[in-house]
Design an enzyme around this catalytic site. Sequence first.
Site, PDB file in Angstrom:
ATOM      1  N   GLY A   1       0.822  -1.209   0.000  1.00 47.66           N
ATOM      2  CA  GLY A   1       0.000   0.000   0.000  1.00 47.66           C
ATOM      3  C   GLY A   1       0.853   1.256   0.000  1.00 47.66           C
ATOM      4  O   GLY A   1       2.026   1.215  -0.361  1.00 47.66           O
TER       5      GLY A   1
ATOM      6  N   HIS B   1       2.423   4.741  -4.872  1.00 46.46           N
ATOM      7  CA  HIS B   1       2.987   5.891  -5.591  1.00 46.46           C
ATOM      8  C   HIS B   1       3.128   5.490  -7.058  1.00 46.46           C
ATOM      9  O   HIS B   1       2.786   4.366  -7.452  1.00 46.46           O
ATOM     10  CB  HIS B   1       4.318   6.312  -4.969  1.00 46.46           C
ATOM     11  CG  HIS B   1       5.294   5.183  -4.804  1.00 46.46           C
ATOM     12  ND1 HIS B   1       5.883   4.541  -5.868  1.00 46.46           N
ATOM     13  CD2 HIS B   1       5.741   4.551  -3.688  1.00 46.46           C
ATOM     14  CE1 HIS B   1       6.680   3.590  -5.418  1.00 46.46           C
ATOM     15  NE2 HIS B   1       6.596   3.565  -4.096  1.00 46.46           N
ATOM     16  N   GLU B   2       3.667   6.425  -7.838  1.00 45.46           N
ATOM     17  CA  GLU B   2       3.773   6.231  -9.277  1.00 45.46           C
ATOM     18  C   GLU B   2       4.541   4.940  -9.636  1.00 45.46           C
ATOM     19  O   GLU B   2       4.237   4.291 -10.642  1.00 45.46           O
ATOM     20  CB  GLU B   2       4.450   7.478  -9.868  1.00 45.46           C
ATOM     21  CG  GLU B   2       4.270   7.696 -11.338  1.00 45.46           C
ATOM     22  CD  GLU B   2       2.832   7.623 -11.858  1.00 45.46           C
ATOM     23  OE1 GLU B   2       1.893   8.073 -11.156  1.00 45.46           O
ATOM     24  OE2 GLU B   2       2.667   7.109 -12.978  1.00 45.46           O
ATOM     25  N   GLY B   3       5.510   4.568  -8.816  1.00 49.09           N
ATOM     26  CA  GLY B   3       6.271   3.335  -9.069  1.00 49.09           C
ATOM     27  C   GLY B   3       5.347   2.115  -9.065  1.00 49.09           C
ATOM     28  O   GLY B   3       5.399   1.267  -9.966  1.00 49.09           O
ATOM     29  N   HIS B   4       4.482   2.038  -8.043  1.00 48.48           N
ATOM     30  CA  HIS B   4       3.520   0.920  -7.991  1.00 48.48           C
ATOM     31  C   HIS B   4       2.597   0.955  -9.216  1.00 48.48           C
ATOM     32  O   HIS B   4       2.256  -0.085  -9.784  1.00 48.48           O
ATOM     33  CB  HIS B   4       2.636   1.035  -6.743  1.00 48.48           C
ATOM     34  CG  HIS B   4       3.360   0.886  -5.446  1.00 48.48           C
ATOM     35  ND1 HIS B   4       3.456   1.906  -4.532  1.00 48.48           N
ATOM     36  CD2 HIS B   4       4.007  -0.171  -4.902  1.00 48.48           C
ATOM     37  CE1 HIS B   4       4.131   1.489  -3.473  1.00 48.48           C
ATOM     38  NE2 HIS B   4       4.479   0.228  -3.670  1.00 48.48           N
TER      39      HIS B   4
ATOM     40  N   GLN C   1       7.773  -9.374   7.806  1.00 45.62           N
ATOM     41  CA  GLN C   1       9.018  -8.945   7.156  1.00 45.62           C
ATOM     42  C   GLN C   1       9.657  -7.733   7.845  1.00 45.62           C
ATOM     43  O   GLN C   1      10.660  -7.216   7.372  1.00 45.62           O
ATOM     44  CB  GLN C   1       8.796  -8.681   5.662  1.00 45.62           C
ATOM     45  CG  GLN C   1       7.987  -7.435   5.334  1.00 45.62           C
ATOM     46  CD  GLN C   1       7.697  -7.332   3.842  1.00 45.62           C
ATOM     47  OE1 GLN C   1       6.886  -8.069   3.296  1.00 45.62           O
ATOM     48  NE2 GLN C   1       8.377  -6.417   3.169  1.00 45.62           N
TER      49      GLN C   1
ATOM     50  N   LYS D   1      13.896  -1.290  -7.779  1.00 45.55           N
ATOM     51  CA  LYS D   1      14.446  -0.624  -6.587  1.00 45.55           C
ATOM     52  C   LYS D   1      14.784  -1.667  -5.524  1.00 45.55           C
ATOM     53  O   LYS D   1      15.761  -1.555  -4.826  1.00 45.55           O
ATOM     54  CB  LYS D   1      13.474   0.418  -6.026  1.00 45.55           C
ATOM     55  CG  LYS D   1      14.134   1.212  -4.902  1.00 45.55           C
ATOM     56  CD  LYS D   1      13.341   2.426  -4.518  1.00 45.55           C
ATOM     57  CE  LYS D   1      12.181   2.068  -3.634  1.00 45.55           C
ATOM     58  NZ  LYS D   1      12.611   1.543  -2.313  1.00 45.55           N
TER      59      LYS D   1
ATOM     60  N   SER E   1       7.485   4.441  -0.771  1.00 47.64           N
ATOM     61  CA  SER E   1       6.462   4.806   0.227  1.00 47.64           C
ATOM     62  C   SER E   1       7.111   5.504   1.412  1.00 47.64           C
ATOM     63  O   SER E   1       6.470   6.269   2.122  1.00 47.64           O
ATOM     64  CB  SER E   1       5.724   3.564   0.709  1.00 47.64           C
ATOM     65  OG  SER E   1       5.170   2.896  -0.395  1.00 47.64           O
ATOM     66  N   ARG E   2       8.401   5.212   1.659  1.00 45.78           N
ATOM     67  CA  ARG E   2       9.074   5.808   2.817  1.00 45.78           C
ATOM     68  C   ARG E   2       9.493   7.262   2.564  1.00 45.78           C
ATOM     69  O   ARG E   2       9.863   7.949   3.504  1.00 45.78           O
ATOM     70  CB  ARG E   2      10.282   4.959   3.223  1.00 45.78           C
ATOM     71  CG  ARG E   2       9.851   3.604   3.806  1.00 45.78           C
ATOM     72  CD  ARG E   2      11.003   2.800   4.381  1.00 45.78           C
ATOM     73  NE  ARG E   2      10.533   1.664   5.153  1.00 45.78           N
ATOM     74  CZ  ARG E   2      10.449   0.411   4.703  1.00 45.78           C
ATOM     75  NH1 ARG E   2      10.800   0.126   3.462  1.00 45.78           N
ATOM     76  NH2 ARG E   2      10.001  -0.545   5.485  1.00 45.78           N
TER      77      ARG E   2
HETATM   78  O1  PAF Z   1       8.165  -4.769  -1.966  1.00 49.45           O
HETATM   79  C1  PAF Z   1       7.225  -4.777  -1.136  1.00 49.45           C
HETATM   80  O2  PAF Z   1       6.461  -3.824  -1.010  1.00 49.45           O
HETATM   81  C2  PAF Z   1       7.032  -5.980  -0.232  1.00 49.45           C
HETATM   82  O3  PAF Z   1       8.262  -6.515   0.170  1.00 49.45           O
HETATM   83  C3  PAF Z   1       6.135  -7.070  -0.857  1.00 49.45           C
HETATM   84  C4  PAF Z   1       6.777  -7.681  -2.091  1.00 49.45           C
HETATM   85  C5  PAF Z   1       4.785  -6.477  -1.203  1.00 49.45           C
HETATM   86  C6  PAF Z   1       5.905  -8.206   0.158  1.00 49.45           C
HETATM   87  O4  PAF Z   1       5.251  -7.751   1.297  1.00 49.45           O
END
Ligand code: PAF
Length: 285
Positions: free
Chosen positions: A31, A34-37, A61, A150, A187-188
């Site tokens: 979630g 941003h434009e990358g997603h 993670q 990235k 996102s950060r």
């Molecule tokens: O790259 C990410 O945002 C996360 O590591 C992923 C691949 C969605 C797994 O939670």
Amino acid sequence: MKVLKTVAEIQAFAKQMKDEGKTIGLVPTMGALHEGHLTLMRRARQENDVVIVSDFVNPVQFGPNEDYDKYPRVFDADCEKMETVPVDAVFHPEPSEMYPEGYCTYVNVEGDLTHKLCGAQRPGHFRGVATVVTKLMNLSRADHAYFGQKDAQQVSVVRRFVKDLNINVEIVMVPICREESGLARSSRNRYMSDTEKAAAVILSKSLRKAKDAFEAGEKDVETLKKITSDEIKTEPLATIDYVDAYTYPALEPIKTVTEPVLLAIAVKIGKTRLIDNVILGGDAK
Ligand code: PAF
């Protein structure tokens, strides 16, 4: 766009799509889109009949002292962005849906691949990524899954376990999406003040300097790393976590660039840890 909250819902959706003979593209995200997603989603849109995005901040993670609690959660804004692609379905489960009481199975990619670069700094991180991505691939029955360059090490790790576990998904790596300043979208980035964002341009600038030197004939890996770190050190707000280089995608040590090499950096700007990279001597595949 369908919003799927449970395992049963995404399984039913994927089954229906497969029964209709459709190909499925999966874009896993946490979630805060941003434009990358959106670039990943548009690529998935071009190459598949159906696009499923997962929007899930994956607790397993994150390390104990990392930003799990403060990681931005802006699902309504994410939905508006996904509608523009458009995306067919978003999977947005609660953590207890993915990791219910009694959950105890993890995917662990052993060996060097997960112990260098970000793996050295973030123990357990790739175990969490491999576990959730395996679950998402199973749930979505994806034909293709899309990841950004990235997180180039993440892509190597995903490719490794997909091969080792015989998962029938093609992994697509999409080039880094940057702001006009050169800052890699993340996102950060929203954790940073305007002053910090201006300082963060040093990451892409340092990599650009190394790339220019490489293109001008410099093939020595230590020299290329030094050019990068010397440039980062000119920025007072920057603290280097690592500047490192390995073959790509295998991530083996190398002294001279004779095959594609990933030059990767992690730098703290104030309290925000950012990563960026460039692949020298080859294309991102
Ligand atoms: O790259 C990410 O945002 C996360 O590591 C992923 C691949 C969605 C797994 O939670």
